[in-house]
Write an enzyme that holds these catalytic residues in place. Structure first.
Site, PDB file in Angstrom:
ATOM      1  N   LYS A  78       0.717  -1.333  -0.001  1.00  0.00           N
ATOM      2  CA  LYS A  78      -0.165  -0.129   0.027  1.00  0.00           C
ATOM      3  C   LYS A  78       0.902   1.197  -0.015  1.00  0.00           C
ATOM      4  CE  LYS A  78      -3.280  -2.941  -0.113  1.00  0.00           C
ATOM      5  NZ  LYS A  78      -2.379  -3.885  -0.113  1.00  0.00           N
ATOM      6  N   TYR A 211      -5.670 -10.373  -7.090  1.00  0.00           N
ATOM      7  CA  TYR A 211      -5.443  -9.182  -6.207  1.00  0.00           C
ATOM      8  C   TYR A 211      -3.916  -8.844  -6.469  1.00  0.00           C
ATOM      9  CZ  TYR A 211     -10.038  -9.955  -3.590  1.00  0.00           C
ATOM     10  OH  TYR A 211     -11.250 -10.018  -3.248  1.00  0.00           O
ATOM     11  N   LEU A 214      -2.217  -7.672  -9.651  1.00  0.00           N
ATOM     12  CA  LEU A 214      -2.910  -6.521 -10.480  1.00  0.00           C
ATOM     13  C   LEU A 214      -2.261  -5.311  -9.588  1.00  0.00           C
ATOM     14  CD1 LEU A 214      -6.647  -7.671 -11.213  1.00  0.00           C
ATOM     15  CD2 LEU A 214      -4.569  -7.364 -12.772  1.00  0.00           C
ATOM     16  N   GLU A 215      -1.999  -5.509  -8.355  1.00  0.00           N
ATOM     17  CA  GLU A 215      -1.819  -4.501  -7.553  1.00  0.00           C
ATOM     18  C   GLU A 215      -0.160  -4.001  -7.816  1.00  0.00           C
ATOM     19  OE1 GLU A 215      -4.610  -4.844  -3.578  1.00  0.00           O
ATOM     20  OE2 GLU A 215      -2.533  -4.937  -3.259  1.00  0.00           O
ATOM     21  N   HIS A 506     -23.142  15.641   2.374  1.00  0.00           N
ATOM     22  CA  HIS A 506     -23.124  16.259   1.069  1.00  0.00           C
ATOM     23  C   HIS A 506     -22.090  17.093   1.070  1.00  0.00           C
ATOM     24  CE1 HIS A 506     -24.121  17.339  -3.099  1.00  0.00           C
ATOM     25  NE2 HIS A 506     -24.201  18.418  -2.699  1.00  0.00           N
TER      26      HIS A 506
END
Length: 528
Positions: A78, A211, A214-215, A506
Site C-alpha cells: 500500500k 489481487y 494486479l496491485e 453532501h
C-alpha cells in the site's frame, strides 16, 4: 489493517518487565496460551487473550511482528501503491487542477525508504502493544512437541520449552510456487521481491490476474514499466462479480496494462537481459515466447505449516495444506486451535484477526455448514477477526463471525471492494439490483481529472421480498473505505430502505451508496 493508526506511535515506549528477556524470549514457562505466529491473526489473538486474563506468549520466527501483512504484504504494497499513484497524478492530472510541474522524476531509493519507515514504525508499534497488554514475546521458531508443550528455537539457536494449557496455530501462508517458473527473487520474483526491486524494469510479466498481481503490476506500470498480465482463466479476479470485473478490466487496459487471458505458462529460461517465458493457450495450441526484465509469480498463497510439529499431536493437513478445525476453530488435538491462512476460508488479514478474538465455542451459535465454500483469496484482513474470536473461545466466552459479511478489496486506482454475494451466485433466486455510477456523484465529478475519479459505480444486490442486502460491490475512488457501510448493513440486517432513509453528508462519495440502495427498491434521484 485495522488498529494500525495506534501502532506506529508505540515504538518509543520504554522497555518494562512484561515477560520479555534481553533476547526477546519469554521468561516464564507455564502459560494459559501459546500463539504460534505473530501475524494479524496471531498477535491480535495474543493481545485479546491477555486482556481477558490469560497468561499468553506469542512466538514469531521472523524477528518482527505483523507477519506477511505488515512486513512484506499489505502495508509495504500500500505504501508503494500510494507513492506510485502520487507520481502518476503529478505527471498526468495535476495540470488539470492548475498545478504545473516540470522535471518530475522518480527517486526509487527514497520511495523504498519511505516504505521501510512505514513498516518499521508499525512493527515496533505492535511490540509496544504487547508490552502494554502483558503479552510475552518469544522470537524464534515454534514447534509443538506434544500435548501442552511448545519448543521455541530462538534466533540465536537456543531452545526453550514452554508448558501451556492451549496452543493457537496462526502461522499464516507462503507464496504458492509455479514449478515451471522457479523463483529466485532477482529476475523471477514473488510479491516479496516485487516490493524491493532496485530499479524500474522496462518490461514486467505478471503471472496471475488476482489481487496481488494486479496491485503490483499497477505500481510498476505507473513508474514506467510495460506490464503484461498472463492469466490462465478467461477473466481477471474470477471470484469478483462479473459485471464489476469486466468494468475493472476495461479500466486497467485504459491504464496501459496488457493482458493475455486463457494462457498457460509452460516454462521459463534465463536470458542475458532477463527472462523468456514459453506460453500456450490454456485449452492447448501453439506455443509462443515472451521476454521481460522481471517476471512476477502471483498465482496465490498456500498454508505454511512446515516444521510446526503437527504430527506430534496427531494432526495432519488436507490436500490444500489446511489444518482441519471445527466451527469453534478447535482441531482434533485437545487444546490446539488454528486460525487464519492455515485453515479453510479466504486468506484475508482481517478475517484472521477476528477469528482470533471471537471463535465460536461448542455452546455458541454455529457457522452455516457452507461458510468455508468461498475458497481462498489474496487479501489479508480476514486474519484479524478470527484472532479475536479464537481468544474469546479459549477464554471460555462465545463469539460469532458472519463469513457472508467479510469484505475484500483490490487496492488499485480505482479501488474495487466487495462483500456478500455476486450476481452470478444469486442465479435462480429472486433479487433486486441497484447501481449508481460515480459520474453522477457530485464529489467524484468535482475531484475528477481525466476521468480517474468519475469512473466506476456502486452495485447493490438485495432480497426481492425483504430488501435486506445480499451483496455490495464498488469500483471507484475510496471503495475500500466505503465498503464498511455495506458490511455494517449486512451484519445488522439493514434493508435498502433503511439505507435510503439514512442521511449521508453532501458532497461525499458515500452518497453513491445511498443512491444505489434507492435504485435497488425504487429509483435514484440523480440518475435515471
Amino acid at each position: 489493517d485495522r488498529m494500525m493508526s495506534l501502532r506506529g506511535g508505540l515504538g518509543h515506549l520504554r522497555t518494562r518487565r512484561w515477560g520479555f528477556s534481553v533476547r526477546g524470549m519469554c521468561t516464564g514457562t507455564g502459560q494459559d496460551l501459546v500463539v504460534i505466529g505473530g501475524g494479524p491473526g496471531g498477535y491480535v489473538a495474543a493481545i485479546r487473550a491477555a486482556q481477558l486474563g490469560l497468561k499468553t506468549t506469542c512466538v514469531e520466527k521472523r524477528g518482527t511482528l505483523g507477519g506477511t501483512c505488515l512486513n512484506v504484504g499489505c502495508i509495504p504494497s500500500k505504501a508503494l501503491l500510494h507513492s506510485s499513484h502520487l507520481f502518476e497524478e503529478a505527471n498526468h492530472t495535476f495540470k488539470t487542477h492548475g498545478i504545473n510541474l516540470t522535471g518530475v522524476s522518480i527517486d526509487l531509493d527514497q520511495m523504498m525508504r519511505k516504505k521501510a519507515q512505514s513498516v518499521t514504525g508499525l512493527t515496533r508499534g505492535v511490540e509496544g502493544l504487547f508490552k502494554m497488554n502483558g503479552v510475552s514475546y518469544a522470537k524464534g521458531m515454534g514447534k509443538i512437541l506434544g500435548p501442552n508443550k511448545v519448543e521455541v528455537t530462538g534466533l540465536d539457536g537456543s531452545k526453550q520449552v514452554i508448558d501451556t494449557k492451549n496452543v493457537l496455530i496462526a502461522t499464516g501462508s507462503e507464496v504458492t510456487p509455479l514449478p515451471t517458473v522457479p523463483i529466485d527473487e532477482q529476475s523471477i520474483v514473488s510479491s516479496t521481491g516485487a516490493l524491493a526491486l532496485s530499479k524500474v524494469p522496462k518490461k514486467m510479466i505478471v503471472i496471475g490476474g488476482g489481487y496481488i498481481g494486479l496491485e503490483m503490476g499497477s505500481v510498476w506500470s505507473r513508474l514506467g514499466t510495460e506490464v503484461t498480465v498472463v492469466e490462465f482463466l478467461d477473466r481477471i479476479v474470477p471470484a469478483m462479480d462479473k459485471e464489476v470485473g469486466q468494468q475493472f478490466h476495461r479500466i486497467l487496459k485504459k491504464q496501459k496494462l496488457n493482458f493475455k487471458l486463457s494462457t498457460k505458462v509452460v516454462g521459463a529460461t534465463k536470458t542475458p537481459t532477463g527472462v523468456r517465458l514459453t506460453v500456450e493457450p490454456a485449452a492447448g495450441g501453439a506455443q509462443e515466447t515472451m521476454d521481460a526484465d522481471v517476471v512476477l509469480v502471483a498465482i496465490g498463497r498456500r498454508p505454511y505449516t512446515a516444521g510446526l510439529g503437527l504430527e506430534n499431536v496427531g494432526l495432519s493437513v488436507d490436500k490444500r495444506g489446511c489444518v482441519d478445525i471445527d466451527s469453534g476453530f478447535k482441531t482434533s488435538a485437545p487444546g490446539v486451535y488454528a486460525i487464519g491462512d492455515v485453515v479453510r476460508g479466504p486468506m484475508l488479514a482481517h478475517k484472521a484477526e477476528d477469528e482470533g478474538i471471537w471463535p465460536v465455542p461448542f455452546r455458541g451459535k454455529p457457522y452455516p455448514p457452507d461458510h468455508w465454500k468461498k475458497g481462498c483469496t489474496d487479501s489479508v484482513h480476514v486474519a484479524v477477526f478470527p484472532g479475536i474470536v479464537a481468544a474469546e473461545i479459549i477464554a471460555g466466552k462465545s463469539g460469532h463471525i458472519n463469513y457472508d459479511a467479510i469484505p475484500g478489496v483490490v487496492y488499485t486506482h480505482p479501488e474495487v471492494a466487495m462483500v456478500g454475494k455476486t450476481e452470478e451466485q444469486l442465479a435462480g433466486m429472486e433479487y433486486n439490483k441497484g447501481t449508481f455510477p460515480f459520474m453522477a456523484n457530485s464529489r467524484a465529478r468535482t475531484n475528477d481529472a481525466l476521468g480517474d475519479y468519475a469512473q466506476g459505480m456502486v452495485k447493490i444486490l438485495s432480497d426481492k421480498n425483504t430488501h435486506k442486502l445480499l451483496g455490495m460491490h464498488i469500483i471507484g475512488p475510496g471503495a475500500g473505505e466505503m465498503i464498511a457501510e455495506g458490511v455494517l448493513a449486512m451484519e445488522t440486517g439493514a434493508t435498502t430502505k433503511d439505507i435510503a432513509k439514512t442521511c449521508h453528508a453532501h458532497p461525499t462519495l458515500s452518497e453513491a451508496f445511498r443512491e444505489a440502495a434507492m435504485a435497488a427498491h425504487d429509483k435514484p434521484i440523480h440518475f435515471k
